[in-house]
Design an enzyme around this catalytic site. Structure first.
Site, short mmCIF file in Angstrom:
data_model
loop_
_atom_site.label_atom_id
_atom_site.label_comp_id
_atom_site.label_asym_id
_atom_site.label_seq_id
_atom_site.Cartn_x
_atom_site.Cartn_y
_atom_site.Cartn_z
N PRO A 271 -16.21 -45.84 18.07
CA PRO A 271 -15.84 -46.04 16.34
C PRO A 271 -16.95 -45.69 15.60
O PRO A 271 -18.01 -46.05 15.69
CB PRO A 271 -15.11 -47.46 16.34
CG PRO A 271 -16.16 -48.14 17.40
CD PRO A 271 -16.36 -47.24 18.41
N CYS A 339 -23.22 -26.50 -9.91
CA CYS A 339 -22.50 -25.54 -10.66
C CYS A 339 -20.98 -25.00 -10.14
O CYS A 339 -20.93 -23.89 -10.23
CB CYS A 339 -23.57 -24.22 -10.83
SG CYS A 339 -24.16 -23.81 -9.30
N GLU A 340 -20.47 -25.83 -9.48
CA GLU A 340 -19.25 -25.59 -8.95
C GLU A 340 -18.15 -26.24 -9.57
O GLU A 340 -18.30 -27.75 -9.98
CB GLU A 340 -19.15 -26.22 -7.33
CG GLU A 340 -20.27 -25.53 -6.59
CD GLU A 340 -19.82 -24.38 -5.80
OE1 GLU A 340 -18.58 -24.10 -5.52
OE2 GLU A 340 -20.75 -23.54 -5.50
C1 LIG Z 1 -16.69 -37.33 19.98
C2 LIG Z 1 -16.41 -38.37 19.07
N1 LIG Z 1 -16.22 -39.53 19.07
C3 LIG Z 1 -16.06 -40.29 17.97
C4 LIG Z 1 -16.16 -40.06 16.55
C5 LIG Z 1 -15.98 -40.93 15.70
O1 LIG Z 1 -14.78 -40.76 15.04
P1 LIG Z 1 -14.51 -42.20 13.85
O2 LIG Z 1 -15.53 -42.20 12.93
O3 LIG Z 1 -13.34 -41.42 13.23
O4 LIG Z 1 -14.19 -43.27 14.58
C6 LIG Z 1 -16.16 -38.58 16.47
C7 LIG Z 1 -16.13 -38.09 15.19
O5 LIG Z 1 -16.13 -37.17 14.60
C8 LIG Z 1 -16.30 -37.76 17.61
O6 LIG Z 1 -16.58 -36.44 17.38
#
Ligand SMILES: Cc1ncc(COP(=O)(O)O)c(C=O)c1O
Length: 411
Positions: A271, A339-340
């Site tokens: 996570p 500037c966007e």
């Molecule tokens: C291989 C992998 N693991 C974990 C994550 C973490 O995902 P999240 O921040 O949605 O929990 C990512 C995010 O791109 C990822 O590419």
């Protein structure tokens, strides 16, 4: 570093930080980071099975705080791995994740003795076999990322498990890659992995993806190859609006245990967002107010170069006035200074009473905030501050003008 006393992460404290640090500034609350990790540890049990996705927020102060909980870390690049090591995290608690990598990154991960290196393309498998051949000591644990062909994620750019995604092996390619690793010296294939996408608002996609992995586990077993664990990536979404509820790790763990009942497979989670997002606030100052055909807009000193999630994904974060009042229900656009015309922090935000000079707090920006900041328009990137029970400290200085051309030469 100086630590100033404080009572809580309230308006007064944020105003004090801004008086000293200026705007825009990221402020992280270490206690909310702790709460984010503890929610996972309570659900999973063994902290080493949780590998925080470093990409979400890799400030060294954030990583150092998270590692006190005994969790693991997932790095997707050699740079993220180096940051984790610089924060004092031992190599044995780091996973090099299943994101596209040059062969040198795979070799470096194997040489360093990481906990696991997840491979996701044929050239990465070849690099692992090469690196294993010259490895002394116990074999390096490696895994394969599978593309399960499942749609999930808050935005098409955040979906990573679709059949047409660039990530991982298709299910039909797994046997060959696993067999190549199983026969090689110095590497030991242990893990099948997926990462479905980021910002998921439902747990259902995990169920389908786990079924895909379980089929592969059975196929490998019937040809004499044992899989030891599944790595289910990250993905749990955060409800950025006022009244949504975040997905609960405990509910995911319950589903996973149900699906894996009767197997002796270990499980690893990665996570990022669900641990770090809630801990961050970006404070920006309103420069001026602009009426455009009856549509008021606030132009701020922080924009998409500091926080890109609205411009990239249309993500509407809560934006609140730190001082001043909300007059009436009318909404405004919140624009950045570059500037966007697409430089926005949010639209339809209920900030009608906000005046030039007021401070705005963009909430829940602790994940994929500063890490995606850029120097476009030669804007120094913001300061990052960490608040704790003892007070607050700067965990990254605001960039100076000289930082903008460091490493360049005039001829
Ligand atoms: C291989 C992998 N693991 C974990 C994550 C973490 O995902 P999240 O921040 O949605 O929990 C990512 C995010 O791109 C990822 O590419």
């Amino acid at each position: 570093m100086t630590v100033r006393p404080h009572t809580s992460l309230d308006t007064e404290l944020l105003s004090e930080i801004i008086r000293e640090q200026g705007t825009p500034t990221y402020v992280y609350d270490a206690r909310i980071l702790d709460a984010g990790v503890c929610r996972w540890i309570d659900a999973v049990g063994d902290p080493s099975r949780i590998c925080y996705a470093v990409k979400a927020n890799y400030n060294l102060g954030v990583l150092a705080r998270l590692t006190t909980h005994g969790i693991g870390f997932e790095a997707s690049t050699v740079g993220e791995m180096a940051r984790a090591l610089a924060a004092g995290i031992p190599a044995k608690r780091i996973v090099l994740g299943g994101v596209p990598k040059p062969p040198e990154a795979v070799e470096e991960g194997i040489r360093r003795g990481l906990d696991l290196v997840v491979l996701q393309a044929a050239h990465e498998v070849e690099a692992a076999v090469r690196a294993g051949a010259s490895l002394e000591g116990p074999p390096a644990r490696v895994g394969l990322r599978v593309r399960p062909g499942i749609r999930a994620g808050a935005h098409p750019s955040l979906e990573t498990g679709r059949a047409d995604a660039k990530f991982g092996f298709g299910p039909s390619e797994i046997q060959e890659a696993w067999i190549a690793l199983d026969g090689a010296k110095g590497v030991e294939p242990t893990t099948l992995a997926f990462h479905l996408g980021s910002g998921l608002d439902s747990l259902e996609p995990y169920e389908g993806a786990i079924e895909v992995l379980l089929r592969l586990v059975r196929d490998l077993e019937s040809s004499g190859h044992a899989v030891r664990e599944l790595d289910l990536g990250g993905g749990l979404g955060v409800a950025y609006d006022e009244d949504g509820a975040d997905l609960e790790p405990a509910e995911l763990v319950r589903i996973v245990r149900e699906r894996l009942d009767g197997t002796d497979l270990g499980v690893r989670y990665e996570p990022g967002r669900s641990i770090a997002a809630r801990a961050g606030t970006l404070v920006t100052r309103v420069l001026y107010r602009r009426e455009r055909d009856g549509h008021p807009a606030l132009v701020c000193d922080g924009g998409f170069t500091d926080f890109g999630r609205f411009s990239l994904y249309g993500a509407q974060h809560r934006i609140e006035p730190l001082e001043g009042s909300l007059e009436g229900p009318d909404t405004v656009e919140v624009l950045g200074p570059t500037c966007e015309s697409g430089d926005k922090l949010g639209t339809e935000r209920p900030l009608h009473g906000v005046r030039p000079g007021d401070l705005l707090a963009v909430r829940d920006v602790g994940a994929y905030g500063f890490v995606m900041a850029s120097n476009y328009n030669a804007r120094p990137r913001p300061a990052e501050v960490m608040v704790d029970d003892d007070g607050w400290k700067v965990v990254r200085q605001r960039e100076s003008l000289e930082d903008l051309w460091r490493g360049e030469t005039v001829g």
